[in-house]
Write an enzyme that holds these catalytic residues in place. Structure first.
Site: not given
Ligand code: AR6
Length: 191
Positions: A28-29, A42, A51-52, A139-141, A143
């Site tokens: 967890d970052i 976003n 993660v946001d 972007s890998t979640g 997005y």
């Molecule tokens: N620590 C580290 N990595 C994490 C954590 C954490 N606590 N939680 C999730 N991840 P995402 P995106 C990873 O969806 O695809 C939001 O609603 C997760 O497994 O967080 O860039 C924003 O507001 C994945 O590999 O971000 C934007 O609208 C990575 O973080 C949108 O999502 C990115 O997944 C951005 O989407």
């Protein structure tokens, strides 16, 4: 034919020579004790899921207030660009919010925009005298950017950046899910 295959293998191997300042952890970052962590934000910097959401929750309301001040002053943060806030209650000092691209099939400049996200976050770090930074897998979640390609882009851009910035101390990739962790582990150990 054999010569071609061998040349290809040598070239591929050369491509993935990783800088020793690149580290990989699973977790967890928000818990990391490091100068700066990067958020997958976003364009409105308004918080969200993934993660946001975790970063805004762990930091407390201060970063939302700072984000809203940035939006009021500068307008939306375009895809591929980054901005910086403090990190509230988290152990890190700064949060660099970068806006990665939404995957729309690969023909909307998504790879270039993801490259830009990593580069703009790293350049902003340099501007603020930051020498160590941790990235989630932008972007890998939500997005939906394909994870293997995203890892190749993240590692190539980081590797290039580190070779241009000898004083930068380290870049940590923090993988939350097993799939991303395995993808990065394979690439980082492949030197
Ligand atoms: N620590 C580290 N990595 C994490 C954590 C954490 N606590 N939680 C999730 N991840 P995402 P995106 C990873 O969806 O695809 C939001 O609603 C997760 O497994 O967080 O860039 C924003 O507001 C994945 O590999 O971000 C934007 O609208 C990575 O973080 C949108 O999502 C990115 O997944 C951005 O989407």
């Amino acid at each position: 034919m054999i010569f071609l295959i061998l040349t290809n293998l040598v070239l591929q191997k050369k491509e993935i020579d990783m800088d020793k300042r690149i580290e990989l952890i699973k977790g967890d970052i928000t818990k990391l004790e490091i100068e700066a962590i990067v958020n997958a934000a976003n364009r409105q910097l308004k918080g969200g899921g993934g993660v946001d959401g975790a970063i805004h929750k762990a930091a407390g309301p201060i970063i939302h207030e700072e984000c809203m001040r940035i939006i009021q002053k500068m307008g939306e943060c375009p895809t591929g660009e980054s901005c910086i806030t403090s990190s509230g209650n988290m152990p890190s000092k700064y949060v660099i919010h970068t806006v990665g691209p939404i995957w729309r099939g690969g023909k909307m400049h998504e790879p270039e925009l993801l490259t830009k996200s990593y580069r703009s976050a790293l350049e902003l770090a340099v501007e603020f005298g930051i020498k160590e930074i941790a990235f989630p897998n932008i972007s890998t979640g939500i997005y939906s950017f394909p994870k293997e390609t995203a890892a190749d882009i993240a590692l190539k851009e980081t590797n290039d950046f580190l070779s241009e910035n000898p004083k930068f101390k380290k870049v940590v990739f923090v993988c939350f899910d097993d799939e991303n962790y395995d993808i990065y582990k394979k690439r980082i150990n492949e030197e």
